[in-house]
Every structure is written in structure tokens, then in C-alpha cells.
Design an enzyme around this catalytic site. Structure first.
Site, short mmCIF file in Angstrom:
data_model
loop_
_atom_site.label_atom_id
_atom_site.label_comp_id
_atom_site.label_asym_id
_atom_site.label_seq_id
_atom_site.Cartn_x
_atom_site.Cartn_y
_atom_site.Cartn_z
N VAL A 3 -3.45 9.05 -3.83
CA VAL A 3 -2.56 8.65 -4.92
C VAL A 3 -3.28 8.75 -6.27
O VAL A 3 -2.70 9.23 -7.26
CB VAL A 3 -2.04 7.22 -4.69
CG1 VAL A 3 -1.30 6.71 -5.92
CG2 VAL A 3 -1.11 7.18 -3.49
N ASP A 31 0.81 -1.21 0.00
CA ASP A 31 0.00 0.00 0.00
C ASP A 31 0.85 1.27 0.00
O ASP A 31 0.39 2.33 -0.43
CB ASP A 31 -0.92 -0.01 1.22
CG ASP A 31 -1.83 1.20 1.29
OD1 ASP A 31 -2.58 1.41 0.32
OD2 ASP A 31 -1.77 1.94 2.28
N MET A 62 -7.26 5.92 3.20
CA MET A 62 -7.45 7.02 2.26
C MET A 62 -6.26 7.23 1.34
O MET A 62 -6.31 8.10 0.47
CB MET A 62 -7.71 8.32 3.04
CG MET A 62 -9.00 8.32 3.83
SD MET A 62 -10.47 8.17 2.77
CE MET A 62 -10.32 9.66 1.79
N ARG A 63 -5.20 6.44 1.51
CA ARG A 63 -4.02 6.66 0.68
C ARG A 63 -4.33 6.46 -0.80
O ARG A 63 -3.83 7.18 -1.67
CB ARG A 63 -2.88 5.74 1.12
CG ARG A 63 -1.58 5.98 0.34
CD ARG A 63 -0.42 5.15 0.84
NE ARG A 63 0.10 5.69 2.08
CZ ARG A 63 0.10 5.07 3.25
NH1 ARG A 63 -0.44 3.86 3.33
NH2 ARG A 63 0.62 5.61 4.32
N ALA A 64 -5.17 5.49 -1.11
CA ALA A 64 -5.50 5.22 -2.51
C ALA A 64 -6.17 6.43 -3.16
O ALA A 64 -5.88 6.76 -4.32
CB ALA A 64 -6.40 4.00 -2.61
#
Length: 675
Positions: free
Chosen positions: A280, A194, A275-277
Site C-alpha cells: 500500500v 488492515d 506485507m500489505r502495508a
């Protein structure tokens, strides 16, 4: 003098990998690229070729941390820097070897000078060298977990911190992170996957004409690198200019509410964690627009960003195939399409049609996780008819039962193997248990032991002030205890007795559960199977537990039970592995009902083979697969001969009994006392 790198634009195919690298060159905030693929697919060649495309950079003269002259790092260990013109140099490519130490990665602090002189003498590591450049990690899946954590933390924060007994140094560390890996050699943990911004799957082309062109260009490059590079100089220059133009345009790109809604809806639809996706995807879609020469983000940008940023975030365990259901993706984007979005997106390529990463960018997709694969004949639980030949009585492979969380099986004693999560071991990280004199560079200071060693000599050393006079001989290295990864070798009985009453599905489910446990504990695994007339190594010891799962799924059953052959084959595998990696301790897991048939006196032969393992102190567990009202207890007898313990399939579950580890260790202690 080193020859020029292979030109980036001369690479045949690999459009998705090239696009991902170029997007990160435009916007390093995307978070880097993880390239997954088979060996020999030009992964390293493409990364090295990218370096030559990046614009030259200005750095403060003499600064080991590549500070920018116009905005030097106020906390730079070589600072403070006075305003002055910088020196221009090419962008660096820094390679992190798999066997690197923590000090090599983050840098080393001279503890002796820090204690005796109060001086922060710091030797920069690879993170400092990579600042404002590219950090390339080949075989990132083989890197120690704690190094990957340090690497990804620095990439996320843009800085590296080195802490040694209260003395700390911080420096900037912003770089384009590129990792490559061959999934056959093992997977990264989902938490680490991730942390990479984008991922791409690469594979060699199956098109003969394209393969011919690859060979032709490679041979031409090796014959005369300079002439070959000159042939591609114009394309290289054009791509370099396009990177510069996209970087300049990036701040002007507008990510509208409609595109943001599509991004959020897509991440929610595919149930990605955190929430990283979303972040990105937003950065990637913006970079795609800038790369195409536009200031607005379209649905096609969002779609392509999803294909690059989400597949690796969909994996919940190592047996999940990476990829996205593209029909579901298109439906989600269409559902949340804004009113002002045109039906047909403009060509995202912009200037430079047909160049690398011109807008294809669709990673090769396997079976989508949300679509059930077609059931082949090898998956049918019904027994195949007898062939009447050498494989008479053989049944087709059955599907594994549902995996479950298993109890912890560990090797007794204290090891010194590779860091992992299974058995107790002396490691670089863990709780401090004592101290010793350092054999090389001091990495983990034991402060109390160091002060104790130096204290008696203060008068003789002429101490007159409050400071402690410390010499090299006083320094003590902390010894620490943590966990190691082991070699878990499975010896699986695939004979006809195991296939009776459809037990093999449950047995495979248990082994699959143990494989999942081995993946989480960073073990190597191997698979030996025995049936019919002998035994075979279905999978040599490897870090790829998903490869073991595939072999297990394909395993047919039937025939006699050559238990002795299976134990002897396992003994041979462990003997070779001890020579290759003597520090990695083995754990033998025998999955059987304990029956032995075929040949003269098969039970006695099996007992003798088991005693070979016991004589070498191999930790072992027998998973007793015997079922029915009447049980012979043969698996328990085998466990006693091995000097191990026996557990039933039900007892293997984590919520069934509390003392399985104690049982394994107590069994070994009892065996040793008896010996």
C-alpha cells in the site's frame, strides 16, 4: 430533482481526507480510505463531492454490471457482450446502509429457478452497481462483521462470488472503497482495519475564523445550491483535469530501489504485520508522485505515504491510540536515504498550489505509541488527601493493572441477537441445525429438506424426466447456530473497602481484561459504578469499549458501599436496554468484595435488589475481589441471590480453571430447578 452535491473544492480544511480520496481516485489499487472522526465533520459531504470530480465512464448498453465496451468481463452474467459502442454516464456513488442484508450487498440467486429450470437467474447487488465507481459505507464500524468481510474480499480481489448450494455466479467488482466511522461508537477489528489502504483522522477546526467560513459557505450553499456550485465550477474543473492528468502519468512513475528500501525499512521499524502495508505504501507513494506531476518517487512521498498507510496498522488492541512517532519515522527515512536523493525534497504540490491535498497530508497525531505519556496526578497510585467536604475519604484514580486473557463468560440458552462471538444463538452464519419454511426471500437453502418436501409430489406434478419438479412451497430455509454478541454491563464497586491494600489497580486490570474480551466478542458494554451515597451510570451501553476503558481509568474510589444502589441502577439500565434492543441478551458482571454499608439494613437491601435480577433471568457473574487471610464469603452470598456464580480475580484468568462457563450455566440450571 436532486440538487447538486456540495463542491469538493469548497470544503474548508480536511486536507488529509481530501488528499487520500484524490490519491485513490488516481490509483484505486491503493485499496480505499477509512475516515475516522467525530460526528459533524463533513465526512459524507466530501465523499459525495468527490463523485462529481471523477471523469464520466463508458459502459456496455444494457449491462447491469457496467462492463467496459473495450474490455468486457468474459464472465459477466449479462454476457457475452458483442463489440459495440458503449453509453457514457457519470461515475456512480453507491451507498451501503448499515442495515443491509447479505443479498442486498452481493446479490441474490433465484434458487427455485436454479433447481427446477437449471437457470442462473441473478439479481445484482450493490457490489455490482458500484463496479468502476465509488462504494461508500457510512458507519462502517457498525456493519455486521460478515458483511465487512464480504465487502473487503471483493475490494481486494476485484470480483464478487455468490454461492448458493453449488450454484455460483461471479462478476467483476472493482470500486473505490470509502468507509467513515465515529470511533466513539466502536472500533473495527485490527484485521479489518488492515484491509483499508489508507486512514485519516478528522476533527472540526478549533480556529474561530475557519469555523465562521465553514458556516458561511454552508448557508450560501443551502440558499441556492446552483449559484454556489457555479462559483466553484472553475476550481472543480481544474481539479478534475488534474485527476485525469495524474491517471495518465501514473504508469510512467518509477519507484526506485532507494524508495523501495525506505518503504520496507519503515514498515519493519514500526513492526506492522504482514506485507500489505509495504504494498500500500508503494502504491501510495507512486500516486503521490503522479499527483505532483513527477515521474520519480521521493523521500517526502514515502514519508507522506507512511503517515496515511501505517497509523491504523499499528494498533494491537482497541485501547492503542492510532498514530506514528514522527521522529522515529524521520530517523528511519534518513538512515535508508539513497545517495542520489537530494537533501531538500522538491515541493510535492506541483501544479495547483494550495489546492486540496496539495502535499500537507500529515494526519493529526495523538501520543505516539512508542512514547510514554506524561503521568498526571490522576494516574498516581498514592491516595489523595481528604478534602473534608462531600468527597471526604475519596482517593484519586489509580492506574489499571496489566490486562490478561480471561475465561469465556456466556449467557446460557439459545439467543437470537446480533452476530458476535460470545453466546450461542440462531444466526445467518454457523453450523446447520435444522430447517424451516422461509418467511421471506430464501437465503440459505436446506437442500435435503427441500428434496424431501418435493419428493412425494413428483407423480402428481407430472414428472417425466430426470429433473426434480420443485415448487415454492417445497423450499426450506436452513436454520443455523452460531454466536451472538451480548450486552455486558459492569457494576463496579468503587468504595473505600475496595481501595484498601491498593486492590483497585488489580480490580481495574481485571475489568480492563473483560473489556478487551468484550471488544473481541463484538459486545456492547456499559459501566455502572457505586460508592459513597449512591450509584451512577459512568457509561451508557455502547459499542465503544475504549470509551469504557477511559471511564474506568478515571474512576476514583472511597466512601461507603451502597451495593443495593448499584444493583438497582444496573436493573434500570437493563430494563431500558431490553426495550431498545430486546434481542440482545444481557450479562451482568458485578465486581465487588460483597460488603454493603450505609443506610438501614444494607445487606438485606442488597439481597432484595439482587433477587430482582434473578427474577428476570439475567445471567450474572460476581467477580469476588475480597483478599486477605480472613474472608467473609459475602460475594458468594450475593452470587447466590443473583442466581449466578462467583469467581475470584485469580479464577478469572483463562489459564486458571477449565470449567468457568460450565459453572455459570450449571448455576443458572440449578436456580431454575429450585424455582
Amino acid at each position: 430533482m436532486a440538487s447538486a452535491p456540495y463542491p469538493f473544492t469548497a470544503v474548508v480544511g480536511m486536507d488529509d481526507m481530501r488528499l487520500s480520496l484524490l490519491l485513490n481516485a488516481v490509483s484505486p489499487a491503493i485499496g480505499g480510505v477509512l475516515v475516522r472522526g467525530e460526528k459533524g465533520t463533513a465526512k459524507s459531504t466530501i465523499v459525495r463531492g468527490l463523485t462529481a470530480l471523477l471523469p464520466a465512464m463508458d459502459a456496455v448498453a444494457g449491462c447491469r454490471f457496467s462492463c467496459a465496451p473495450e474490455a468486457p468481463d468474459p464472465q459477466c452474467p449479462d454476457g457475452p457482450h458483442e463489440p459495440a459502442p458503449g453509453v457514457t454516464r457519470p461515475t456512480r456513488l453507491v451507498e451501503l446502509p448499515v442495515g443491509a442484508s447479505e443479498d442486498r450487498l452481493v446479490g441474490a440467486l433465484d434458487i427455485e429457478r436454479a433447481l427446477s429450470e437449471g437457470v442462473k437467474a441473478f439479481e445484482p447487488g450493490l457490489l455490482a452497481q458500484a463496479h468502476r465507481g465509488i462504494l461508500y459505507v457510512d458507519e462502517v464500524n457498525l456493519l455486521h462483521d460478515h458483511l465487512v468481510d464480504l465487502l473487503l474480499d471483493a475490494a481486494a480481489m476485484g470480483a464478487s462470488h455468490v454461492e448458493r448450494e453449488g450454484v455460483s455466479v461471479r462478476h467483476a467488482a472493482r470500486f473505490l472503497l470509502v468507509g467513515t466511522m465515529n470511533p466513539e461508537e466502536g472500533e473495527l477489528r485490527p484485521q479489518l482495519l488492515d484491509r483499508f489502504g489508507l486512514t485519516v483522522e478528522v476533527a472540526a477546526s478549533r480556529d474561530p475564523e475557519q469555523r465562521v467560513e465553514v458556516v458561511r459557505r454552508r448557508l450560501a450553499f443551502e440558499d441556492d445550491p446552483a449559484v454556489f456550485a457555479a462559483r466553484w465550477a472553475e476550481e472543480e474543473a481544474a481539479l478534475r483535469d488534474r485527476i485525469v492528468a495524474a491517471r495518465a502519468l501514473l504508469p510512467q512513475v518509477v519507484l526506485g530501489d532507494a524508495a523501495l528500501l525506505q518503504i520496507a525499512a519503515t514498515c519493519a521499524a514500526f513492526e506492522v504485520d504482514g506485507m500489505r502495508a509495504d504494498i500500500v505504501m508503494a502504491r501510495t507513494a507512486t500516486a503521490l508522485a503522479a499527483w505532483a506531476g513527477r515521474t520519480d518517487v521521493t523521500s517526502e512521498d514515502v514519508r507522506q505515504a507512511a503517515l496515511l498507510a501505517l497509523p491504523h496498522r499499528r494498533r494491537r488492541n482497541p485501547f492503542d491510540a492510532p498514530g506514528l512517532d514522527q521522529d522515529k519515522l524521520d530517523e528511519t527515512l534518513e538512515q535508508f536515504k539513497g545517495d542520489d536523493e537530494p537533501d531538500d525534497d522538491p515541493d510535492p504540490q506541483g501544479p495547483g498550489d494550495g489546492g486540496p491535498g496539495g502535499g500537507g497530508g500529515v494526519p493529526p497525531q495523538g501520543d505516539a505509541p512508542d512514547q510514554a505519556p506524561e503521568q498526571g496526578p490522576e494516574e498516581s497510585p498514592e491516595p489523595a488527601p481528604s478534602t473534608g467536604g462531600p468527597g471526604a475519604g475519596e482517593r484519586a484514580a489509580v492506574k489499571a493493572g496489566e490486562p490478561f486473557r480471561t475465561k469465556v463468560l456466556s449467557v446460557p440458552g439459545l439467543g437470537e441477537g446480533a452476530a458476535g462471538r460470545r453466546s450461542r444463538a440462531r444466526t445467518e452464519h454457523g453450523r446447520t441445525t435444522g430447517s424451516t419454511r422461509p418467511r421471506g426471500a430464501l437465503t440459505k437453502l436446506h437442500l435435503t429438506a427441500t428434496v424431501t418436501a418435493a419428493a412425494p409430489h413428483q407423480r402428481a406434478r407430472g414428472r417425466s424426466g430426470p429433473g426434480l419438479v420443485v415448487r415454492r412451497d417445497d423450499l426450506r430455509q436452513a436454520t443455523r447456530e452460531g454466536r451472538e454478541g451480548n450486552l455486558v454491563l459492569f457494576a463496579v464497586d468503587a468504595s473505600g473497602s475496595m481501595a484498601a491494600r491498593q486492590r483497585m489497580g488489580a480490580v481495574k486490570g481485571a475489568v480492563l481484561s473483560l473489556l478487551l474480551d468484550a471488544y473481541q466478542r463484538r459486545d456492547k458494554v456499559g459501566l455502572v459504578t457505586f460508592r459513597g451515597k449512591g450509584a451512577e451510570v459512568a457509561l451508557p451501553p455502547t459499542s465503544s469499549v475504549d470509551a469504557a476503558a477511559v471511564r474506568l481509568e478515571e474512576l476514583p474510589t472511597g466512601g461507603r458501599t451502597p451495593l443495593a444502589a448499584g444493583l438497582l441502577k444496573a436493573h434500570d439500565v437493563l430494563r431500558v436496554e431490553r426495550l431498545r434492543d430486546p434481542s440482545r441478551r444481557p450479562l451482568l458482571v458485578v465486581v465487588t468484595d460483597g460488603r454493603a454499608t450505609g443506610g438501614p439494613d444494607p445487606v438485606a437491601l442488597a439481597a432484595r435488589a439482587a433477587r430482582l435480577h434473578a427474577a428476570e433471568g439475567t445471567a450474572s457473574v460476581v467477580v469476588d475481589c475480597e483478599t486477605g487471610m480472613v474472608r467473609l464469603g459475602l460475594a458468594g452470598d450475593l452470587a447466590r441471590e443473583l442466581g449466578g456464580t462467583a469467581v475470584t480475580l485469580d479464577e478469572l484468568r483463562a489459564d486458571s480453571i477449565a470449567g468457568l462457563v460450565r459453572d455459570v450455566q450449571e448455576s443458572h440450571r440449578t436456580t431454575r430447578r429450585a424455582a
